[in-house]
Design an enzyme around this catalytic site. Structure first.
Site, PDB file in Angstrom:
ATOM      1  N   GLU A  32       0.857  -1.188   0.000  1.00 17.27           N
ATOM      2  CA  GLU A  32       0.000   0.000   0.000  1.00 17.27           C
ATOM      3  C   GLU A  32       0.889   1.233   0.000  1.00 17.27           C
ATOM      4  OE1 GLU A  32      -2.744   0.404   3.216  1.00 17.27           O
ATOM      5  OE2 GLU A  32      -3.726  -1.532   2.896  1.00 17.27           O
ATOM      6  N   GLU A  91     -13.621   5.528   0.093  1.00 15.76           N
ATOM      7  CA  GLU A  91     -14.506   4.579   0.780  1.00 15.76           C
ATOM      8  C   GLU A  91     -15.149   5.271   1.983  1.00 15.76           C
ATOM      9  OE1 GLU A  91     -12.695   0.476   1.109  1.00 15.76           O
ATOM     10  OE2 GLU A  91     -10.986   1.553   0.256  1.00 15.76           O
ATOM     11  N   LYS A 127     -15.134   3.909   5.946  1.00 17.08           N
ATOM     12  CA  LYS A 127     -13.931   3.643   6.733  1.00 17.08           C
ATOM     13  C   LYS A 127     -13.961   4.503   7.995  1.00 17.08           C
ATOM     14  CE  LYS A 127     -10.024   2.514   5.299  1.00 17.08           C
ATOM     15  NZ  LYS A 127      -8.627   2.554   4.824  1.00 17.08           N
ATOM     16  N   GLU A 173      -9.028   9.138   6.119  1.00 16.47           N
ATOM     17  CA  GLU A 173      -9.194   7.694   5.920  1.00 16.47           C
ATOM     18  C   GLU A 173     -10.179   7.372   4.801  1.00 16.47           C
ATOM     19  OE1 GLU A 173      -7.708   4.864   7.346  1.00 16.47           O
ATOM     20  OE2 GLU A 173      -6.277   6.430   7.813  1.00 16.47           O
TER      21      GLU A 173
END
Length: 364
Positions: A264, A320, A323, A329
């Site tokens: 990542e 997203e 999250k 985030e």
């Protein structure tokens, strides 16, 4: 089919294979507004991603991926690690259910046991620490029993596995995991010729110390360099420093040659007002420069390992919205939930960074 036809099909397959990038993308699904798996895989294909990393072994997604050339990484969830470590039959069942039905049609290349397991500092987390390598061994044994040799086993770790990272030559693992977890893990990775998977985000050290770390240095656009006083190696960006600190830490335990995979990395495209630097301009700059660096031929490597390619996965495909945590985030995506790009990007690295238009900023 005649010899000429077979040859043409072969050439076409090579052309298609080379049309995609070797850059991977993390495909998370923690959102209630995301496209379907079918649409998401189509988007990845259109983007010419070379790899995709999942956070589970979703059967629908693995079936869809069987029709693509994407190299696939699947993951065993953290809560299943201890059961697998304790019982070979549970490991066998996991492989039988999540690998055997799809491989090799779906091009599974990495099987990741857990996610950032060594970052969980609780009683249950400590149990996972000790179960991690035994679970990796059992999964390897099960793959071997099925005559599956083309899948490498690893586990993505965060940079907090290191006690020291600067200068890179001072890199060493935390004392609480060095002997009981890292030493046996490195032995396993070395024996199986697998990779050390690291989640490496220059955004975090920069955001925690913006007065001491240049933003340009974090975004690969610095016009200056930093010299490690002990090794003499010269660094032009923060990611190289982070990666080499891991290489030095592994070397101190006797494993200087285990290759890295960046499982990542990325930069947030938005955040709360206090989360400085989390904006579209910086995210675009980081990921564009990252791709250019990681797709350069011959490979650049790092100062400690020049010339070695580093498979890299960008986080993430989408923003997203489910999250937890601070606003950043939820804002690491390359795409909006409707599939449109948050900023222009070329995963193949063929578009020069200077050819991209500057995105409209959204400074928090």
């Amino acid at each position: 089919m005649g010899p000429l036809a077979i040859f043409l099909v072969y050439v076409l397959s090579l052309t298609r294979a080379r049309a995609a990038s070797d850059i991977g993308v993390n495909y998370g699904q923690l959102g209630n507004n995301l496209p379907s798996p079918c649409q998401s895989i189509e988007l990845l294909t259109r983007m010419k991603a070379g790899r995709v990393k999942l956070y589970d072994a979703n059967p629908e997604i693995l079936n869809l991926l069987s029709t693509t050339k994407l190299k696939v990484s699947i993951m065993i969830p953290n809560h299943e690690i201890s059961g697998i470590a304790a019982n070979q039959s549970i490991a066998d069942e996991w492989v039988r259910n999540n690998v055997v039905p799809y491989f090799p049609t779906t091009m599974i290349r990495f099987l990741l046991v857990g996610n950032e397991v060594l970052s969980y500092n609780s009683e249950q987390g400590h149990q996972m620490w000790h179960d991690l390598v035994p679970a990796m061994r059992r999964i390897k044994r099960s793959l071997t029993a099925h005559n599956i040799t083309g899948i490498k086993i690893g586990t993505p770790l965060a940079m907090d596995v290191l006690k020291s990272t600067f200068p890179p030559s001072s890199g060493r693992f935390r004392s609480d995991i060095r002997d009981c977890v890292m030493a046996p893990m490195l032995k396993f990775l070395n024996t199986t010729k697998s990779f050390f998977f690291i989640d490496a985000y220059p955004y975090f050290p920069w955001s925690q110390s913006p007065k001491n770390i240049s933003l340009d240095f974090a975004l690969f656009r610095g016009n200056f360099s930093v010299r490690d006083p002990h090794s003499g190696l010269v660094y032009t960006n923060l990611l190289d420093q982070m990666l080499d600190s891991l290489i030095f830490a592994m070397s101190k335990l006797g494993y200087p040659n285990i290759h890295l995979v960046i499982s990542e990395t990325g930069w947030p495209n938005s955040g709360d007002k206090g989360e400085h630097g989390a904006n579209i301009c910086n995210a675009a700059a980081y990921n564009r420069n990252l791709i250019h660096r990681m797709t350069t031929k011959p490979p650049l490597g790092t100062p400690a390992r020049p010339g070695l390619a580093i498979p890299t996965f960008i986080f993430s495909l989408f923003d997203e919205n489910q999250k937890p945590g601070p606003e950043t985030e939820r804002h690491w995506g390359l795409l909006h939930p409707d599939g449109s790009p948050i900023y222009d990007i070329d995963l193949t690295g063929k578009t020069p960074v200077t050819d991209f238009a500057s995105p409209k900023n959204n400074v928090p």
